[in-house]
Design an enzyme around this catalytic site. Structure first.
Site, PDB file in Angstrom:
ATOM      1  N   ASP A 125      16.396  63.523  30.775  1.00 47.74           N
ATOM      2  CA  ASP A 125      15.050  62.644  30.754  1.00 47.74           C
ATOM      3  C   ASP A 125      13.909  63.546  30.630  1.00 47.74           C
ATOM      4  O   ASP A 125      14.217  64.616  30.727  1.00 47.74           O
ATOM      5  CB  ASP A 125      15.129  61.883  32.192  1.00 47.74           C
ATOM      6  CG  ASP A 125      15.881  60.972  32.331  1.00 47.74           C
ATOM      7  OD1 ASP A 125      16.376  60.375  31.643  1.00 47.74           O
ATOM      8  OD2 ASP A 125      16.053  60.486  33.669  1.00 47.74           O
ATOM      9  N   ASP A 144      16.801  54.813  28.485  1.00 49.44           N
ATOM     10  CA  ASP A 144      16.046  54.037  29.397  1.00 49.44           C
ATOM     11  C   ASP A 144      15.194  53.010  29.012  1.00 49.44           C
ATOM     12  O   ASP A 144      15.140  51.789  29.458  1.00 49.44           O
ATOM     13  CB  ASP A 144      15.501  54.993  30.570  1.00 49.44           C
ATOM     14  CG  ASP A 144      16.485  56.092  31.151  1.00 49.44           C
ATOM     15  OD1 ASP A 144      17.741  55.776  31.017  1.00 49.44           O
ATOM     16  OD2 ASP A 144      16.029  57.192  31.413  1.00 49.44           O
TER      17      ASP A 144
END
Length: 181
Positions: A125, A144
């Site tokens: 991320d 995401d």
């Protein structure tokens, strides 16, 4: 079996999934290798309210269900792989364009995160939105974002738009009569 045919809309949903998968993998490679954010916490400012900040997500949505062992890691790979297969089957059966686009986004994002979990044991991320020190979102990635947007569109359609009742869908249009009348 007609619902399983490869229509242009279904192919577009799979193409969207592929584009998002490739974009997700490219963006992660760019942040990690081109920008050099190799360690958790490495940081690259982009805008006053957006940075690239490296983190590793060992869980799923919102960091829940962290895989703290090798068995849990492969369990998450298996479960998310099965969910991705279910989404692919749903695409083969769905007829609504908005739902197909949403499912394509979810599938592409799921595949991007599955590949990370398979390769590294975690999901990379890096997208870090903030207002000063306030962060309205956890650090995330393109996969995401695609999953979240796809789910929001599906939920909005289900809750607020819905489908026409079956009677309206089956009635002939403009004074036409059904075959055999």
């Amino acid at each position: 079996m007609m619902g399983m045919a490869f229509t242009r809309d279904r192919l577009a949903a799979f193409a969207l999934a592929l584009v998002l998968f490739v974009a997700d993998q490219w963006s992660k490679d760019f942040v990690v290798n081109t920008l050099g954010l190799k360690r958790v916490g490495d940081h690259y400012p982009v805008l006053p309210f957006f940075d690239f900040t490296r983190t590793n997500n060992f869980g799923i949505s919102l960091g829940m269900f962290e895989a703290t062992s090798i068995e849990m890691r492969w369990g998450l790979v298996l479960i998310t792989g099965l969910v991705a297969c279910g989404i692919a089957v749903w695409i083969l059966r769905e007829v609504n364009r908005w739902d197909l686009a949403s499912l394509g986004m979810i599938l592409g994002g799921a595949l991007g995160n599955i590949v990370d979990r398979y390769q590294y044991g975690y999901v990379v991320d890096f997208a870090d939105f903030h207002i000063g020190d306030f962060r309205p979102f956890l650090i995330f990635n393109l996969a995401d974002a695609a999953i979240t947007i796809g789910v929001v569109i599906l939920l909005a359609r289900a809750l607020f738009i819905g489908e026409k009742p079956a009677k309206e869908q089956d009635e002939p249009k403009g004074g036409e009569t059904a075959a055999g009348d």
